[in-house]
Write an enzyme that holds these catalytic residues in place. Structure first.
Site, short mmCIF file in Angstrom:
data_model
loop_
_atom_site.label_atom_id
_atom_site.label_comp_id
_atom_site.label_asym_id
_atom_site.label_seq_id
_atom_site.Cartn_x
_atom_site.Cartn_y
_atom_site.Cartn_z
N SER A 87 -3.68 -1.16 -5.72
CA SER A 87 -3.42 -1.49 -4.24
C SER A 87 -4.82 -1.28 -3.56
O SER A 87 -4.93 -1.58 -2.36
CB SER A 87 -2.65 -0.69 -3.53
OG SER A 87 -2.53 0.64 -4.30
N THR A 190 -2.63 2.19 0.27
CA THR A 190 -3.91 1.88 0.70
C THR A 190 -4.58 3.57 0.72
O THR A 190 -3.63 4.29 0.95
CB THR A 190 -3.85 1.38 1.90
OG1 THR A 190 -3.50 0.10 2.05
CG2 THR A 190 -5.29 1.42 2.77
N VAL A 219 -4.28 -10.75 6.70
CA VAL A 219 -5.00 -9.54 6.77
C VAL A 219 -4.13 -8.46 7.53
O VAL A 219 -3.31 -8.82 8.43
CB VAL A 219 -6.20 -9.77 7.85
CG1 VAL A 219 -6.84 -8.43 8.27
CG2 VAL A 219 -7.20 -10.51 7.19
N GLY A 220 -3.98 -7.42 6.78
CA GLY A 220 -3.20 -6.20 7.50
C GLY A 220 -4.02 -5.19 8.38
O GLY A 220 -4.89 -5.82 9.22
N ASP A 221 -3.60 -4.12 8.63
CA ASP A 221 -4.09 -3.25 9.49
C ASP A 221 -5.35 -2.45 9.32
O ASP A 221 -6.14 -1.98 10.12
CB ASP A 221 -3.02 -1.96 9.99
CG ASP A 221 -2.42 -1.34 8.70
OD1 ASP A 221 -2.44 -1.88 7.71
OD2 ASP A 221 -2.65 -0.04 8.82
N GLY A 242 0.96 1.66 4.63
CA GLY A 242 2.21 1.03 4.83
C GLY A 242 2.27 -0.51 5.42
O GLY A 242 1.15 -1.11 5.25
N GLY A 244 1.53 -3.31 7.22
CA GLY A 244 0.12 -3.64 8.25
C GLY A 244 0.88 -4.09 9.45
O GLY A 244 0.26 -3.58 10.67
C1 SD4 Z 1 -1.50 -3.54 4.65
N1 SD4 Z 1 -1.49 -1.42 5.25
O1 SD4 Z 1 -2.44 -4.38 4.23
C2 SD4 Z 1 -1.93 -2.21 4.31
C3 SD4 Z 1 -1.15 -1.78 2.95
C4 SD4 Z 1 -1.07 -0.24 2.73
O2 SD4 Z 1 -0.05 1.24 1.70
O3 SD4 Z 1 -1.36 0.39 3.33
N2 SD4 Z 1 -0.35 -0.06 1.93
O4 SD4 Z 1 -0.77 -3.86 5.36
#
Ligand code: SD4
Length: 329
Positions: A87, A190, A219-221, A242, A244
């Site tokens: 990840s 992450t 694109v995530g957070d 988590g 995003g």
């Molecule tokens: C996302 N927040 O791309 C990230 C993924 C992540 O634990 O945190 N996973 O949304």
């Protein structure tokens, strides 16, 4: 991973039925974890158990005279390099087209920050984010532009190919998921790291391959300053892991720092942010978010929507993995 799968299946109907008139759902159980009494300075905190090795490195960097920024950069590079990790880094799980795209951000307590998103082939997106911060007038560079910037900076790049583990998982996913753009909460861990040095300077880093089997370009957070990471060393720092989309919706990390600015402890701030995310969630059944925070005195806190989130802690007394409390039990 099996445990995380199980909690996802837990029924949440009773909770949804208990929505109070205030608009905030009522947590089925009071949070179990309180860290408000403890304070450590310096201190390094990271999300998930892979944070243990990352924190060790960050601690070593601090101990050998590195800055807190060096520490949070080099700490998460350990995770970016970890071939077992699916990840974070180029060995991570790909998007639904089978392409690995990476997101990362870095921030100093004085407000300096840099980020890259949707970038391919870059071995250490966190270092590229730092270069965006230090060598450009910008905060964020994405996609092909970020890759070109990486090439021009001569940072380590890799030929585009899936790691054996990612390839196997992706092939399995293709059979079962039939290319549906599912939001999958099982396979993404992450690393977000926040650090405080002995003089009170703070910095944070966040790096990820993002949601497994995401839509190409998603694109995530994690690279969004204020969502996946925020640091202000007059107050504190926070990072998120988590789903995003749900973190961006509430400006999670920024929200936590601002709540701490208003006097909440890191633990209270994380709990309030989780409450906010639960209230705004578009898909609570399939959502996990974990928040991790520390204030400038070295108090810390963490909270998640569901059980299973943990964080790694390193300070002068040693290091340990700590289970976070959660909104659902
Ligand atoms: C996302 N927040 O791309 C990230 C993924 C992540 O634990 O945190 N996973 O949304």
């Amino acid at each position: 991973m099996e445990g995380r799968r199980k909690f996802i299946k837990l029924s949440v109907l009773s909770t949804i039925a208990g929505l109070p008139l205030t608009g905030f759902p009522k947590s089925p159980l009071v949070s179990s974890t309180e860290y408000t009494a403890a304070q450590f300075k310096p201190q390094i905190l990271s999300t998930w158990n892979h944070g243990m090795a990352a924190n060790d490195k960050a601690w070593e960097v601090l101990g050998s005279g590195g800055t807190i920024l060096d520490a949070v950069e080099q700490g998460v590079m350990v995770t970016e390099n970890d071939l077992r990790n699916l990840s974070v880094g180029l060995q991570g799980l790909p998007d639904r087209e089978g392409i690995v795209t990476l997101d990362a951000s870095i921030m100093k307590g004085d407000g300096s920050c840099g980020a890259v998103a949707f970038v391919r082939q870059v071995k250490h997106p966190i270092s590229l984010a730092r270069k965006v911060m230090e060598k450009t007038p910008h905060v964020m560079i994405v996609g092909e532009g970020a890759r070109q910037f990486a090439l021009s900076e001569g940072v380590p790049m890799e030929e585009e190919k899936l790691s054996p583990n990612a390839k196997e998982a992706y092939n399995r996913w293709k059979e079962e998921a039939n290319y549906q753009p599912i939001i999958n909460i099982e396979n993404h861990d992450t690393i977000g790291m926040i650090g405080l040095d002995k003089d009170g300077s703070m910095a944070g880093s966040c790096t990820t391959s993002g949601l497994a089997y995401k839509m190409h370009g998603r694109v995530g957070d994690s690279p969004i300053i204020g969502a996946g990471l925020f640091v202000d060393d007059t107050v504190g720092a926070a990072t998120a892991t988590g789903l995003g989309e749900e973190v961006i919706r509430i400006c999670g990390a920024f929200l936590i720092v601002e709540l701490m600015r208003q006097g909440r402890t890191p633990q209270e701030a994380c709990e309030e942010a989780v409450k906010r995310a639960v209230a705004k969630s578009k898909d609570l059944d399939n959502t996990q978010i974990g928040f991790l925070a520390m204030n400038k005195e070295g108090s810390f806190g963490a909270h998640a929507i569901r059980p299973g989130f943990n964080f790694a802690q390193h300070h002068q007394n040693g290091s340990e993995l700590v289970d976070s409390g959660s909104w659902f039990k």
